[in-house]
Design a protein around this motif. Sequence first.
Motif, short mmCIF file in Angstrom:
data_model
loop_
_atom_site.label_atom_id
_atom_site.label_comp_id
_atom_site.label_asym_id
_atom_site.label_seq_id
_atom_site.Cartn_x
_atom_site.Cartn_y
_atom_site.Cartn_z
N THR A 1 0.81 -1.22 0.00
CA THR A 1 0.00 0.00 0.00
C THR A 1 0.84 1.27 0.00
O THR A 1 0.29 2.37 0.03
CB THR A 1 -0.93 0.03 1.23
OG1 THR A 1 -0.14 -0.03 2.42
CG2 THR A 1 -1.90 -1.14 1.20
N GLU A 2 2.17 1.12 -0.08
CA GLU A 2 3.03 2.31 0.00
C GLU A 2 3.95 2.49 -1.21
O GLU A 2 4.22 3.62 -1.62
CB GLU A 2 3.88 2.25 1.28
CG GLU A 2 3.06 2.26 2.56
CD GLU A 2 3.94 2.23 3.80
OE1 GLU A 2 5.18 2.19 3.65
OE2 GLU A 2 3.38 2.25 4.90
N GLY A 3 4.45 1.42 -1.77
CA GLY A 3 5.45 1.54 -2.83
C GLY A 3 4.88 2.02 -4.16
O GLY A 3 3.76 1.66 -4.54
N ASP A 4 5.64 2.86 -4.87
CA ASP A 4 5.24 3.31 -6.20
C ASP A 4 5.19 2.13 -7.16
O ASP A 4 5.93 1.15 -7.02
CB ASP A 4 6.22 4.35 -6.74
CG ASP A 4 6.10 5.70 -6.04
OD1 ASP A 4 5.08 5.92 -5.37
OD2 ASP A 4 7.04 6.51 -6.17
N VAL A 5 4.32 2.23 -8.15
CA VAL A 5 4.15 1.19 -9.16
C VAL A 5 4.73 1.69 -10.48
O VAL A 5 4.34 2.75 -10.97
CB VAL A 5 2.67 0.83 -9.34
CG1 VAL A 5 2.51 -0.28 -10.38
CG2 VAL A 5 2.04 0.42 -8.02
N GLU A 6 5.66 0.91 -11.04
CA GLU A 6 6.25 1.25 -12.34
C GLU A 6 5.70 0.32 -13.40
O GLU A 6 5.77 -0.90 -13.27
CB GLU A 6 7.77 1.13 -12.29
CG GLU A 6 8.44 1.43 -13.63
CD GLU A 6 9.94 1.22 -13.59
OE1 GLU A 6 10.65 2.12 -13.08
OE2 GLU A 6 10.39 0.16 -14.06
N VAL A 7 5.15 0.90 -14.46
CA VAL A 7 4.65 0.12 -15.59
C VAL A 7 5.08 0.83 -16.87
O VAL A 7 5.54 1.98 -16.84
CB VAL A 7 3.11 -0.04 -15.57
CG1 VAL A 7 2.66 -0.90 -14.40
CG2 VAL A 7 2.42 1.33 -15.55
N PHE A 8 4.91 0.15 -17.99
CA PHE A 8 5.22 0.74 -19.28
C PHE A 8 3.95 0.79 -20.12
O PHE A 8 3.24 -0.22 -20.25
CB PHE A 8 6.31 -0.05 -20.00
CG PHE A 8 7.68 0.18 -19.41
CD1 PHE A 8 8.52 1.13 -19.95
CD2 PHE A 8 8.09 -0.55 -18.31
CE1 PHE A 8 9.78 1.36 -19.40
CE2 PHE A 8 9.34 -0.34 -17.75
CZ PHE A 8 10.18 0.63 -18.29
N THR A 9 3.65 1.98 -20.64
CA THR A 9 2.50 2.16 -21.52
C THR A 9 3.03 2.44 -22.92
O THR A 9 3.64 3.48 -23.15
CB THR A 9 1.60 3.31 -21.04
OG1 THR A 9 2.35 4.52 -21.00
CG2 THR A 9 1.05 3.02 -19.65
N ASP A 10 2.82 1.48 -23.81
CA ASP A 10 3.33 1.60 -25.18
C ASP A 10 4.82 1.94 -25.18
O ASP A 10 5.29 2.79 -25.95
CB ASP A 10 2.54 2.64 -25.96
CG ASP A 10 1.06 2.30 -26.01
OD1 ASP A 10 0.73 1.20 -26.48
OD2 ASP A 10 0.25 3.13 -25.56
N GLY A 11 5.57 1.27 -24.27
CA GLY A 11 7.01 1.44 -24.20
C GLY A 11 7.49 2.60 -23.36
O GLY A 11 8.69 2.75 -23.14
N LEU A 12 6.58 3.44 -22.87
CA LEU A 12 6.94 4.61 -22.09
C LEU A 12 6.80 4.30 -20.60
O LEU A 12 5.76 3.80 -20.15
CB LEU A 12 6.07 5.81 -22.45
CG LEU A 12 6.14 6.29 -23.90
CD1 LEU A 12 5.14 7.42 -24.13
CD2 LEU A 12 7.56 6.76 -24.24
N ARG A 13 7.83 4.62 -19.82
CA ARG A 13 7.81 4.36 -18.38
C ARG A 13 6.83 5.29 -17.69
O ARG A 13 6.81 6.50 -17.92
CB ARG A 13 9.22 4.56 -17.81
CG ARG A 13 9.34 4.34 -16.31
CD ARG A 13 10.81 4.45 -15.88
NE ARG A 13 10.97 4.35 -14.45
CZ ARG A 13 11.01 5.39 -13.63
NH1 ARG A 13 10.91 6.63 -14.12
NH2 ARG A 13 11.17 5.22 -12.32
N ARG A 14 6.01 4.69 -16.83
CA ARG A 14 5.06 5.45 -16.03
C ARG A 14 5.21 5.02 -14.58
O ARG A 14 5.36 3.83 -14.29
CB ARG A 14 3.62 5.18 -16.48
CG ARG A 14 3.31 5.59 -17.91
CD ARG A 14 3.02 7.08 -18.01
NE ARG A 14 1.86 7.46 -17.23
CZ ARG A 14 0.60 7.39 -17.68
NH1 ARG A 14 0.34 6.90 -18.89
NH2 ARG A 14 -0.40 7.80 -16.92
N VAL A 15 5.17 5.98 -13.66
CA VAL A 15 5.25 5.69 -12.23
C VAL A 15 4.00 6.26 -11.56
O VAL A 15 3.70 7.46 -11.70
CB VAL A 15 6.52 6.29 -11.60
CG1 VAL A 15 6.54 5.99 -10.09
CG2 VAL A 15 7.77 5.73 -12.27
#
Length: 236
Positions: free
Chosen positions: A137-151
């Motif tokens: 419930t605390e850590g940031d989530v890193e994902v990639f949207t169409d190859g672009l890093r999102r946090v």
Amino acid sequence: MKRSRVNEIILEADAFIRSFGYVLPPFAYWSPGEFKDRQADIGNIVKSGLGWDVTDYGQGNFEALGLFLFTVRNGDAADLEKGRGMLYAEKIMISRHEQISPMHRHTIKAEDIINRGGARLALQLYNDDGTGTGIDTEGDVEVFTDGLRRVLPAGGILELDPGESVTLLPGNWHKFWGEGGDVLIGEVSTVNDDRTDNTFLDPIGRFSEIEEDTDPVHLLVSDYPKWFGAEGGSGY
């Protein structure tokens, strides 16, 4: 769910899918009798869990908590150990306006969730807390949207417009819904066995209990064990 309602959902879903120029494979339109007649040829369809999938997660309120899926292709999870073979899957799904697909994660499957058209797709995201059954419930989530890093912050909402996608890796907890209308969703993923690779945050059923108030227009993946004595392996 009543079979009559499942039949309605299938017909509505097919019309919605076709409205975006996407056409399902021929076996999608076979009657149960045609499946029976071609039983000698459908072993891969049944084993791989290809076909129609309508779920209310056993809660009896499809409009609020549910999902429509059609598994177009799916390999054999046993091939993952070999590192070769059909190691991928493809699905087409529909999330209705504010219809929740509940918080869950996968153990093996990586997936691209793609907004193929309609309204905006919203996803709430968390990392795993290290136990495999709980969220961080605390850590940031890193994902990639169409190859672009999102946090995003834990529990943040990622919104995808038509044409956008997100890559979710094993351990990314997610729930999703249509925002502002119904959404056609594509999924391209690692081969998946739905019986072993879905973990829900809250105890919930993956498939619906069907009340047989009428005959099926088309068989669901969850009908295969009863009709053919085998279990399918589709997932989402």
